[in-house]
Design a protein around this motif. Structure first.
Motif, PDB file in Angstrom:
ATOM      1  N   ASN A  15       0.813  -1.227   0.000  1.00 50.24           N
ATOM      2  CA  ASN A  15       0.000   0.000   0.000  1.00 50.24           C
ATOM      3  C   ASN A  15       0.842   1.270   0.000  1.00 50.24           C
ATOM      4  N   SER A  39     -13.286   1.790  -4.575  1.00 50.14           N
ATOM      5  CA  SER A  39     -12.891   2.017  -3.188  1.00 50.14           C
ATOM      6  C   SER A  39     -12.984   0.689  -2.430  1.00 50.14           C
ATOM      7  N   ALA A  40     -12.507   0.665  -1.201  1.00 52.30           N
ATOM      8  CA  ALA A  40     -12.364  -0.600  -0.462  1.00 52.30           C
ATOM      9  C   ALA A  40     -13.672  -1.389  -0.324  1.00 52.30           C
ATOM     10  N   SER A  41     -14.793  -0.707  -0.122  1.00 50.82           N
ATOM     11  CA  SER A  41     -16.077  -1.413   0.040  1.00 50.82           C
ATOM     12  C   SER A  41     -16.759  -1.645  -1.302  1.00 50.82           C
ATOM     13  N   ASP A  78      -5.443  -1.115   0.865  1.00 51.00           N
ATOM     14  CA  ASP A  78      -6.052  -0.604   2.098  1.00 51.00           C
ATOM     15  C   ASP A  78      -7.041   0.533   1.832  1.00 51.00           C
ATOM     16  N   GLY A  79      -7.229   0.881   0.556  1.00 52.36           N
ATOM     17  CA  GLY A  79      -8.246   1.873   0.213  1.00 52.36           C
ATOM     18  C   GLY A  79      -7.963   3.283   0.685  1.00 52.36           C
ATOM     19  N   MET A  80      -6.698   3.603   1.023  1.00 49.23           N
ATOM     20  CA  MET A  80      -6.392   4.889   1.659  1.00 49.23           C
ATOM     21  C   MET A  80      -6.293   6.074   0.695  1.00 49.23           C
ATOM     22  N   CYS A  81      -6.294   5.813  -0.600  1.00 48.57           N
ATOM     23  CA  CYS A  81      -6.166   6.919  -1.548  1.00 48.57           C
ATOM     24  C   CYS A  81      -6.522   6.396  -2.931  1.00 48.57           C
TER      25      CYS A  81
END
Lengths: 338, 76
Positions: free
Chosen positions: A67, A277-279, A321-324
């Motif tokens: 990530n 995105s993560a979801s 981790d979907g952070m950006c």
């Protein structure tokens, strides 16, 4: 009746049967079903990093599973490995052929791959004292449009020769050839459980394949032009596609059909790339019109836009981790947003 | 701009190709399909359960954002 005539008749009958079965399953669509779901918040992301270093159009980027590191490919003939937190370049890999169209990071972080108009997929080891070419996978008869590692010993490629191939990296040979598209394959995405993958092609179709038996299991239609981008939904039950027809679509695998289309009358540029995105709730889609539009995947509404590039957005990637979200462009820059 | 090569034409007059196409259609026709209402409900549930783990959806506090430049501390 000749066999050819018989085959044509049976094909027509089967197509009619499939359409009828899909229709019978189509008791609603995604947007209607989600009408009671609270709208996603208006998404306003800021540019946190602008990564400068490439000297020509960027065609691809891919996040490492840590990530933090990412690889980008440009027609300046280089792969660059970036530390996204500091914005620094960690490595530069000079390419034999500058006509690169794709790059990939192995899940282990040990290897990267690239390929393009040279019709080859070249694999590099980043962990040797000097970066070494470990394999040149040379069997496609058309350009390499996309590559994705399953592990340090297997990689999947898609090609302008209309096939996808699973390669053994120890022998450098093709393990499985996935044959069914009738147009250039432009993109691929591995399922979360790694047992299958989907491909998008210039025949405007997306196909689901079983990695181990090589069989095409399902075909998804609806687009009216080349599919340039494709991604599995994180649940593994749906896929999102992006096309030159200026729309993105979600196809549900178990319903075997399109369930929602992401489009806007004001948008008349093709989709080049996308990620989720993560979801899975947000779709980040890069377009020829220099923007990346953000869509609510359940409700089909546009909820934001990433503007800042001075040329086509060619690649989009969200780390594990979907952070950006990272966008890469023909303007030679990568931007990191959150 | 990379130009896409024209697609290889699969000869629809070719018997072997026709047989392959029919075989493929048989595979695709034989799958079980669920209703879109159930597929949608499952997707909505998945999004709902995972929303809290989605930083881009929920927003990221500055202190936890590795991409946010920390303001320099001034020692007074």
């Amino acid at each position: 009746m000749g066999e050819m005539e018989q085959m044509k008749k049976e094909a027509e009958a089967l197509k009619t049967q499939i359409e009828a079965a899909r229709k019978a399953a189509h008791d609603t669509d995604m947007a209607s079903a989600a009408s009671g779901v609270a709208p996603a918040p208006r998404v306003q992301l800021k540019t946190r990093r602008t990564l400068k270093g490439h000297l020509a159009k960027i065609y691809a980027m891919h996040w490492c599973t840590d990530n933090r590191l990412m690889v980008s490919a440009s027609q300046d003939g280089k792969l660059l490995i970036w530390d996204s937190h500091t914005g620094n370049k960690v490595n530069a890999v000079p390419l034999k052929s500058s006509w690169v169209m794709t790059c990939a990071y192995a899940p282990s972080g040990n290897l990267v791959a690239s390929g393009g108009l040279d019709n080859m997929c070249t694999v590099y080891n980043l962990k040797t004292p000097v970066i070494k070419t470990v394999k040149e996978l040379d069997a496609h008869t058309g350009y390499l449009s996309c590559a994705r590692f399953l592990s340090d010993t297997e990689i999947l490629t898609s090609s302008g020769d209309t096939t996808c191939v699973l390669w053994d990296l120890e022998t450098g040979k093709q393990k499985t050839v996935f044959l069914n598209h009738v147009g250039d394959c432009m993109c691929l995405s591995l399922s979360p459980d790694m047992n299958s993958f989907v491909s998008g092609a210039c025949d405007s179709l997306a196909k689901l394949w079983d990695i181990r038996d090589g069989q095409c299991k399902q075909t998804f239609q609806g687009h009216t032009s080349d599919i340039n981008a494709i991604s599995f939904y994180p649940s593994g039950n749906a896929i999102i596609t992006g096309s030159d027809d200026c729309t993105c679509k979600m196809y549900d695998i178990r319903a075997d059909q399109e369930v929602i289309s992401y489009q806007d009358a004001a948008l008349n540029s093709g989709v080049t790339s996308l990620d989720l995105s993560a979801s899975g709730r947000l779709i980040f889609a890069g377009y020829d019109d220099f923007n990346c539009n953000i869509w609510d995947s359940l409700k089909g509404e546009k909820v934001g836009v990433l503007s800042g590039h001075d040329n086509r957005v060619s690649c989009t990637g969200v780390p594990g981790d979907g952070m950006c979200v990272c966008t890469g462009s023909w303007d030679s820059f990568l931007k990191i947003w959150n | 701009m990379v130009s896409k090569m024209s697609s290889k034409m699969v000869g629809s007059n070719n018997l072997a190709n026709a047989r392959r196409m029919v075989q493929q259609l048989r595979v695709e026709a034989s799958i079980e399909r669920i209703k879109v209402s159930k597929a949608s409900a499952d997707l909505m549930r998945y999004c709902g359960e995972n929303a809290k783990y989605d930083p881009l959806l929920m927003g990221i506090p500055a202190s936890e954002n590795p991409f946010k430049d920390k303001k320099p501390c001034t020692i007074l």
